[in-house]
Design a protein around this motif. Structure first.
Motif, PDB file in Angstrom:
ATOM      1  N   LYS A   4       0.840  -1.207   0.000  1.00  0.00           N
ATOM      2  CA  LYS A   4       0.000   0.000   0.000  1.00  0.00           C
ATOM      3  C   LYS A   4       0.867   1.246   0.000  1.00  0.00           C
ATOM      4  O   LYS A   4       1.991   1.239   0.476  1.00  0.00           O
ATOM      5  CB  LYS A   4      -0.918  -0.013   1.225  1.00  0.00           C
ATOM      6  CG  LYS A   4      -1.900  -1.168   1.198  1.00  0.00           C
ATOM      7  CD  LYS A   4      -2.832  -1.119   2.375  1.00  0.00           C
ATOM      8  CE  LYS A   4      -3.792  -2.304   2.311  1.00  0.00           C
ATOM      9  NZ  LYS A   4      -4.688  -2.323   3.448  1.00  0.00           N
ATOM     10  N   LYS A   5       0.294   2.314  -0.512  1.00  0.00           N
ATOM     11  CA  LYS A   5       0.993   3.592  -0.586  1.00  0.00           C
ATOM     12  C   LYS A   5       1.075   4.261   0.782  1.00  0.00           C
ATOM     13  O   LYS A   5       0.235   4.046   1.645  1.00  0.00           O
ATOM     14  CB  LYS A   5       0.261   4.524  -1.550  1.00  0.00           C
ATOM     15  CG  LYS A   5       0.329   4.098  -3.005  1.00  0.00           C
ATOM     16  CD  LYS A   5      -0.496   4.997  -3.888  1.00  0.00           C
ATOM     17  CE  LYS A   5       0.065   6.391  -3.937  1.00  0.00           C
ATOM     18  NZ  LYS A   5      -0.572   7.236  -4.959  1.00  0.00           N
ATOM     19  N   GLU A   6       2.087   5.088   0.904  1.00  0.00           N
ATOM     20  CA  GLU A   6       2.199   5.959   2.064  1.00  0.00           C
ATOM     21  C   GLU A   6       1.358   7.201   1.797  1.00  0.00           C
ATOM     22  O   GLU A   6       1.198   7.614   0.651  1.00  0.00           O
ATOM     23  CB  GLU A   6       3.656   6.356   2.289  1.00  0.00           C
ATOM     24  CG  GLU A   6       4.544   5.160   2.568  1.00  0.00           C
ATOM     25  CD  GLU A   6       6.022   5.488   2.524  1.00  0.00           C
ATOM     26  OE1 GLU A   6       6.401   6.678   2.438  1.00  0.00           O
ATOM     27  OE2 GLU A   6       6.826   4.541   2.562  1.00  0.00           O
ATOM     28  N   LYS A   7       0.850   7.811   2.849  1.00  0.00           N
ATOM     29  CA  LYS A   7       0.010   9.000   2.712  1.00  0.00           C
ATOM     30  C   LYS A   7       0.792  10.228   3.203  1.00  0.00           C
ATOM     31  O   LYS A   7       1.279  10.250   4.333  1.00  0.00           O
ATOM     32  CB  LYS A   7      -1.256   8.825   3.551  1.00  0.00           C
ATOM     33  CG  LYS A   7      -2.202   9.998   3.518  1.00  0.00           C
ATOM     34  CD  LYS A   7      -3.400   9.730   4.416  1.00  0.00           C
ATOM     35  CE  LYS A   7      -4.183  11.001   4.640  1.00  0.00           C
ATOM     36  NZ  LYS A   7      -5.222  10.813   5.650  1.00  0.00           N
ATOM     37  N   LYS A   8       0.886  11.231   2.345  1.00  0.00           N
ATOM     38  CA  LYS A   8       1.543  12.482   2.721  1.00  0.00           C
ATOM     39  C   LYS A   8       0.622  13.250   3.661  1.00  0.00           C
ATOM     40  O   LYS A   8      -0.545  13.466   3.372  1.00  0.00           O
ATOM     41  CB  LYS A   8       1.835  13.314   1.475  1.00  0.00           C
ATOM     42  CG  LYS A   8       2.448  14.660   1.762  1.00  0.00           C
ATOM     43  CD  LYS A   8       2.704  15.412   0.460  1.00  0.00           C
ATOM     44  CE  LYS A   8       3.095  16.848   0.725  1.00  0.00           C
ATOM     45  NZ  LYS A   8       3.347  17.588  -0.517  1.00  0.00           N
ATOM     46  N   THR A   9       1.185  13.693   4.795  1.00  0.00           N
ATOM     47  CA  THR A   9       0.398  14.460   5.761  1.00  0.00           C
ATOM     48  C   THR A   9       0.853  15.913   5.861  1.00  0.00           C
ATOM     49  O   THR A   9       0.095  16.765   6.304  1.00  0.00           O
ATOM     50  CB  THR A   9       0.456  13.804   7.156  1.00  0.00           C
ATOM     51  OG1 THR A   9       1.828  13.720   7.577  1.00  0.00           O
ATOM     52  CG2 THR A   9      -0.166  12.409   7.121  1.00  0.00           C
ATOM     53  N   ALA A  10       2.085  16.189   5.451  1.00  0.00           N
ATOM     54  CA  ALA A  10       2.617  17.554   5.462  1.00  0.00           C
ATOM     55  C   ALA A  10       3.875  17.570   4.608  1.00  0.00           C
ATOM     56  O   ALA A  10       4.457  16.518   4.331  1.00  0.00           O
ATOM     57  CB  ALA A  10       2.934  18.008   6.883  1.00  0.00           C
ATOM     58  N   GLY A  11       4.306  18.749   4.212  1.00  0.00           N
ATOM     59  CA  GLY A  11       5.522  18.846   3.423  1.00  0.00           C
ATOM     60  C   GLY A  11       6.027  20.264   3.321  1.00  0.00           C
ATOM     61  O   GLY A  11       5.259  21.211   3.481  1.00  0.00           O
ATOM     62  N   LYS A  12       7.336  20.374   3.075  1.00  0.00           N
ATOM     63  CA  LYS A  12       7.911  21.706   2.872  1.00  0.00           C
ATOM     64  C   LYS A  12       9.132  21.607   1.970  1.00  0.00           C
ATOM     65  O   LYS A  12       9.840  20.600   1.953  1.00  0.00           O
ATOM     66  CB  LYS A  12       8.269  22.371   4.190  1.00  0.00           C
ATOM     67  CG  LYS A  12       9.470  21.791   4.895  1.00  0.00           C
ATOM     68  CD  LYS A  12       9.812  22.618   6.135  1.00  0.00           C
ATOM     69  CE  LYS A  12      11.102  22.108   6.749  1.00  0.00           C
ATOM     70  NZ  LYS A  12      11.559  22.909   7.851  1.00  0.00           N
ATOM     71  N   THR A  13       9.351  22.678   1.205  1.00  0.00           N
ATOM     72  CA  THR A  13      10.525  22.764   0.350  1.00  0.00           C
ATOM     73  C   THR A  13      11.711  23.191   1.204  1.00  0.00           C
ATOM     74  O   THR A  13      11.636  24.166   1.952  1.00  0.00           O
ATOM     75  CB  THR A  13      10.295  23.781  -0.785  1.00  0.00           C
ATOM     76  OG1 THR A  13       9.219  23.311  -1.601  1.00  0.00           O
ATOM     77  CG2 THR A  13      11.533  23.950  -1.642  1.00  0.00           C
ATOM     78  N   ILE A  14      12.808  22.461   1.074  1.00  0.00           N
ATOM     79  CA  ILE A  14      14.035  22.761   1.813  1.00  0.00           C
ATOM     80  C   ILE A  14      14.980  23.601   0.956  1.00  0.00           C
ATOM     81  O   ILE A  14      15.643  24.507   1.430  1.00  0.00           O
ATOM     82  CB  ILE A  14      14.729  21.459   2.250  1.00  0.00           C
ATOM     83  CG1 ILE A  14      13.821  20.688   3.209  1.00  0.00           C
ATOM     84  CG2 ILE A  14      16.085  21.725   2.883  1.00  0.00           C
ATOM     85  CD1 ILE A  14      14.272  19.281   3.501  1.00  0.00           C
ATOM     86  N   TYR A  15      15.024  23.264  -0.339  1.00  0.00           N
ATOM     87  CA  TYR A  15      15.927  23.951  -1.258  1.00  0.00           C
ATOM     88  C   TYR A  15      15.332  23.916  -2.656  1.00  0.00           C
ATOM     89  O   TYR A  15      14.779  22.906  -3.074  1.00  0.00           O
ATOM     90  CB  TYR A  15      17.301  23.276  -1.276  1.00  0.00           C
ATOM     91  CG  TYR A  15      18.225  23.814  -2.351  1.00  0.00           C
ATOM     92  CD1 TYR A  15      18.909  25.005  -2.160  1.00  0.00           C
ATOM     93  CD2 TYR A  15      18.380  23.139  -3.556  1.00  0.00           C
ATOM     94  CE1 TYR A  15      19.741  25.506  -3.156  1.00  0.00           C
ATOM     95  CE2 TYR A  15      19.206  23.629  -4.545  1.00  0.00           C
ATOM     96  CZ  TYR A  15      19.881  24.815  -4.335  1.00  0.00           C
ATOM     97  OH  TYR A  15      20.690  25.325  -5.318  1.00  0.00           O
ATOM     98  N   GLU A  16      15.467  25.025  -3.389  1.00  0.00           N
ATOM     99  CA  GLU A  16      15.044  25.069  -4.777  1.00  0.00           C
ATOM    100  C   GLU A  16      16.156  25.710  -5.588  1.00  0.00           C
ATOM    101  O   GLU A  16      16.541  26.852  -5.342  1.00  0.00           O
ATOM    102  CB  GLU A  16      13.745  25.862  -4.927  1.00  0.00           C
ATOM    103  CG  GLU A  16      13.115  25.683  -6.262  1.00  0.00           C
ATOM    104  CD  GLU A  16      11.617  25.949  -6.252  1.00  0.00           C
ATOM    105  OE1 GLU A  16      11.041  25.915  -7.340  1.00  0.00           O
ATOM    106  OE2 GLU A  16      11.043  26.183  -5.173  1.00  0.00           O
ATOM    107  N   GLY A  17      16.710  24.936  -6.529  1.00  0.00           N
ATOM    108  CA  GLY A  17      17.816  25.419  -7.352  1.00  0.00           C
ATOM    109  C   GLY A  17      17.458  25.426  -8.822  1.00  0.00           C
ATOM    110  O   GLY A  17      16.279  25.337  -9.190  1.00  0.00           O
ATOM    111  N   ASN A  18      18.480  25.509  -9.671  1.00  0.00           N
ATOM    112  CA  ASN A  18      18.272  25.566 -11.113  1.00  0.00           C
ATOM    113  C   ASN A  18      17.862  24.229 -11.721  1.00  0.00           C
ATOM    114  O   ASN A  18      17.140  24.199 -12.709  1.00  0.00           O
ATOM    115  CB  ASN A  18      19.536  26.065 -11.814  1.00  0.00           C
ATOM    116  CG  ASN A  18      19.830  27.505 -11.492  1.00  0.00           C
ATOM    117  OD1 ASN A  18      18.920  28.302 -11.312  1.00  0.00           O
ATOM    118  ND2 ASN A  18      21.109  27.837 -11.400  1.00  0.00           N
ATOM    119  N   ILE A  19      18.351  23.120 -11.158  1.00  0.00           N
ATOM    120  CA  ILE A  19      18.048  21.825 -11.771  1.00  0.00           C
ATOM    121  C   ILE A  19      17.288  20.878 -10.856  1.00  0.00           C
ATOM    122  O   ILE A  19      16.876  19.806 -11.293  1.00  0.00           O
ATOM    123  CB  ILE A  19      19.324  21.116 -12.288  1.00  0.00           C
ATOM    124  CG1 ILE A  19      20.262  20.764 -11.136  1.00  0.00           C
ATOM    125  CG2 ILE A  19      20.010  21.941 -13.353  1.00  0.00           C
ATOM    126  CD1 ILE A  19      21.365  19.815 -11.526  1.00  0.00           C
TER     127      ILE A  19
END
Length: 177
Positions: A4-19
């Motif tokens: 069975k799939k895992e369910k996402k309960t929360a999330g956040k971006t840590i880093y966003e770069g060019n690639i």
């Protein structure tokens, strides 16, 4: 046992770069236990298995900073946003080797590191090549090194091909599977 799939309960971006983008998600397992997943989001890439007019496979040699080595690879590149996969294959083949192709056939797609990355790599075979001249991007220092079947076998046996997309393509090409 059903997986069975895992369910996402929360999330956040840590880093966003060019690639890439790195994010951390909180997940809940089917049995209600909780954990976290750190994921590298990547647009994916295309690589090209191409034989020149002499019947040699076009490999390139280039320095790769993350592994601090000059390595053998088949021509490849990152998919741009909304770019067609075959267009990317043609662009990368021309830029890195100077060849264009009349036909591209999809051989495989695979996840190089599915434990922590969304990246998908597509491997295409290029046919009916014609030399039109290279068009390297700024900062690309690439040597084109065409190899015969025997030379490819020697590189494999000596452990000289370390790049996953190239290993997959060369083993396929040689029929050693």
């Amino acid at each position: 046992m059903e997986i069975k799939k895992e369910k996402k309960t929360a999330g956040k971006t840590i880093y966003e770069g060019n690639i890439l983008r790195l994010y951390r998600d909180e997940v809940e397992f089917p049995d209600k236990h909780k954990s976290a997943r750190e994921v590298v989001e990547h647009s994916g890439g295309v690589s090209v298995l191409a034989e020149n007019e002499a019947g040699k496979v076009l490999l390139i040699k280039q320095y790769r900073y993350p592994v601090d080595e000059v390595i053998y690879e088949i021509p490849a590149g990152k998919l741009e946003l909304d770019e067609d996969v075959v267009d990317c294959a043609g662009r990368e083949l021309r830029e890195e080797t100077g060849y264009s192709a009349e036909k591209f056939t999809k051989l495989f797609e695979f996840f190089p590191t599915p434990g922590y990355s969304t990246e998908t790599i597509y491997i295409y075979q290029a046919e009916d090549l014609r030399f039109v001249g290279r068009d390297l991007e700024e900062g690309e220092y690439i040597e084109v090194v065409p190899k015969s079947r025997e030379e490819l076998r020697e590189l494999l046996k000596a452990g000289k091909i370390k790049d996953s997309k190239t290993l997959i393509a060369v083993i396929y090409y040689l029929g050693d599977f």
